[in-house]
Design a protein around this motif. Sequence first.
Motif, PDB file in Angstrom:
ATOM      1  N   CYS A 215       0.829  -1.206   0.000  1.00 36.90           N
ATOM      2  CA  CYS A 215       0.000   0.000   0.000  1.00 36.90           C
ATOM      3  C   CYS A 215       0.863   1.257   0.000  1.00 36.90           C
ATOM      4  O   CYS A 215       1.934   1.298   0.612  1.00 36.90           O
ATOM      5  N   CYS A 216       0.385   2.297  -0.669  1.00 34.79           N
ATOM      6  CA  CYS A 216       1.121   3.565  -0.707  1.00 34.79           C
ATOM      7  C   CYS A 216       0.942   4.363   0.582  1.00 34.79           C
ATOM      8  O   CYS A 216       1.649   5.346   0.823  1.00 34.79           O
TER       9      CYS A 216
ATOM     10  N   VAL B 158      -5.706  10.495   7.242  1.00 36.40           N
ATOM     11  CA  VAL B 158      -6.059  11.559   8.181  1.00 36.40           C
ATOM     12  C   VAL B 158      -5.943  11.061   9.620  1.00 36.40           C
ATOM     13  O   VAL B 158      -5.384  11.735  10.488  1.00 36.40           O
ATOM     14  N   LYS B 159      -6.452   9.865   9.855  1.00 40.17           N
ATOM     15  CA  LYS B 159      -6.474   9.322  11.210  1.00 40.17           C
ATOM     16  C   LYS B 159      -5.109   8.792  11.668  1.00 40.17           C
ATOM     17  O   LYS B 159      -4.834   8.736  12.857  1.00 40.17           O
ATOM     18  N   ASN B 160      -4.294   8.385  10.698  1.00 36.54           N
ATOM     19  CA  ASN B 160      -2.988   7.795  11.013  1.00 36.54           C
ATOM     20  C   ASN B 160      -1.920   8.466  10.158  1.00 36.54           C
ATOM     21  O   ASN B 160      -1.225   7.807   9.370  1.00 36.54           O
ATOM     22  N   ALA B 161      -1.802   9.766  10.319  1.00 29.65           N
ATOM     23  CA  ALA B 161      -0.952  10.563   9.429  1.00 29.65           C
ATOM     24  C   ALA B 161       0.504  10.117   9.430  1.00 29.65           C
ATOM     25  O   ALA B 161       1.147  10.036   8.373  1.00 29.65           O
TER      26      ALA B 161
ATOM     27  N   ALA C 291       4.920   7.548   6.463  1.00 29.72           N
ATOM     28  CA  ALA C 291       6.030   6.595   6.413  1.00 29.72           C
ATOM     29  C   ALA C 291       5.840   5.595   5.275  1.00 29.72           C
ATOM     30  O   ALA C 291       6.799   5.258   4.560  1.00 29.72           O
ATOM     31  N   MET C 292       4.615   5.134   5.096  1.00 21.06           N
ATOM     32  CA  MET C 292       4.336   4.203   4.007  1.00 21.06           C
ATOM     33  C   MET C 292       4.524   4.885   2.661  1.00 21.06           C
ATOM     34  O   MET C 292       5.055   4.288   1.708  1.00 21.06           O
ATOM     35  N   GLY C 293       4.096   6.144   2.586  1.00 27.18           N
ATOM     36  CA  GLY C 293       4.279   6.904   1.358  1.00 27.18           C
ATOM     37  C   GLY C 293       5.742   7.093   1.013  1.00 27.18           C
ATOM     38  O   GLY C 293       6.147   7.023  -0.154  1.00 27.18           O
TER      39      GLY C 293
END
Length: 263
Positions: A173-174, A182-185, A190-192
């Motif tokens: 996942c990106c 929004v909830k886990n910015a 970090a994933m992005g």
Amino acid sequence: MRVALFVTCVTDTLYPGTGRATLAVLERLGVEVDFPLAQSCCGQPQFNTGYRRETEPLVRRFAEVFRGYDHIVTPSGSCAAMVRENHPRIAARAFGGRRADEVAGAASRTYELSEFLVDVLGVTDVGAYYPHTVTYHPTCHGLRTLGLGDRPRRLLENVRGLELVELPGARECCGFGGTFAVKNAAVSAAMGADKARGIEGTGAEAVCAVDNSCLMHIGGTLARRGSAVRPVHLAEILASTDGGTATDGTAGGTAGGTREAAR
């Protein structure tokens, strides 16, 4: 064959060029496309946030607006997944009877763009020309919910001038995930960043996907890193030809609510 374009909120509001590109590709293949002006949100943001009752009117509206069309085509894997997977369940619980059947019928006729091109039209070569190195990110809804498989890749592989390079960890996942970002910015960012590093490592000039929401997240991450890699929707690549693209005003029609039938 009556075909309608479901342009989606993100595309209509932020990336209208993708809507024009979708229209350009379909028209190039001889498909006459309608754009119902009464269309609105599919209800995915509300539903994913837990507001089921607020989603119900949007589910009902979708079925009403797209009643009578043989096929409903959208340039969004996540919105196609919302309609196909969740609309029938929501309607069965909220409405039942004939209205639920109508919702289920509309859902069954809804296709993400690559599905429609490959499965319905039987086309993998749309006559596109895009002389760039491209890597493909399979978005979560397209990969896991719709099961798009290699359809987008088959379309990309038939684009003249395009060199398709493999993306390491492509199935990861990106980090966007709609309201997840929004909830886990912090986790989302970090994933992005992981996804952006993988994309940059391919040496590609552009990263392609079937969802503008994911491309928005990836593109923002790449921009903050100072990367030259640009995010490009599949429809925009497929719309590109020797004479230009649907997004630069040289090809394609109009989307975003300006006419009832785009021909």
